[in-house]
Design a protein around this motif. Structure first.
Motif, mmCIF file in Angstrom:
data_model
loop_
_atom_site.group_PDB
_atom_site.id
_atom_site.type_symbol
_atom_site.label_atom_id
_atom_site.label_comp_id
_atom_site.label_asym_id
_atom_site.label_seq_id
_atom_site.Cartn_x
_atom_site.Cartn_y
_atom_site.Cartn_z
ATOM 1 N N TYR A 1 -9.260 3.649 6.142
ATOM 2 C CA TYR A 1 -7.835 4.084 7.000
ATOM 3 C C TYR A 1 -7.837 3.486 7.672
ATOM 4 O O TYR A 1 -6.542 3.250 7.786
ATOM 5 C CB TYR A 1 -8.793 5.771 7.122
ATOM 6 N N ASN A 2 -8.145 3.234 8.905
ATOM 7 C CA ASN A 2 -8.330 2.482 10.127
ATOM 8 C C ASN A 2 -7.510 1.621 9.683
ATOM 9 O O ASN A 2 -6.682 0.887 10.873
ATOM 10 C CB ASN A 2 -8.828 2.357 10.755
ATOM 11 N N ILE A 3 -7.762 0.550 9.319
ATOM 12 C CA ILE A 3 -7.241 -0.645 8.757
ATOM 13 C C ILE A 3 -5.612 -0.371 8.071
ATOM 14 O O ILE A 3 -4.758 -1.183 8.561
ATOM 15 C CB ILE A 3 -8.432 -1.473 7.875
ATOM 16 N N THR A 4 -5.770 0.119 7.208
ATOM 17 C CA THR A 4 -4.467 0.095 6.567
ATOM 18 C C THR A 4 -3.403 0.946 7.258
ATOM 19 O O THR A 4 -2.449 0.644 7.009
ATOM 20 C CB THR A 4 -5.081 1.473 4.608
ATOM 21 N N THR A 5 -4.221 1.902 8.063
ATOM 22 C CA THR A 5 -2.714 2.495 8.983
ATOM 23 C C THR A 5 -2.300 1.846 10.237
ATOM 24 O O THR A 5 -1.330 2.182 10.517
ATOM 25 C CB THR A 5 -3.385 3.696 9.361
#
Length: 67
Positions: free
Chosen positions: A60-64
């Motif tokens: 999630y952190n990578i994609t956001t």
């Protein structure tokens, strides 16, 4: 039983199961490396076997962060 209590018990059980599964996976990895060392005397084939999977939070952190 109260719905909230049941939910809490289920969540605690799920956390315990996830920890146990994680411990078993790590145990299997260590045993595979040990077996390879016993069979071949070295640890070349399974070098990438010790990689850790990405968590849903990391994903999630990578994609956001990419936006």
């Amino acid at each position: 039983m109260d719905k909230d209590n049941v939910k809490t018990y289920i969540e605690k059980d799920q956390q315990n199961l996830e920890k146990e599964i994680s411990n078993l996976r790590e145990s299997v990895k260590r045993k595979i490396v040990e077996l390879e060392k016993l069979e071949t005397g070295e640890n070349k084939k399974m070098k990438g076997f010790d990689l850790k999977g990405i968590t849903s939070e990391d994903l999630y952190n990578i994609t956001t962060d990419q936006k």
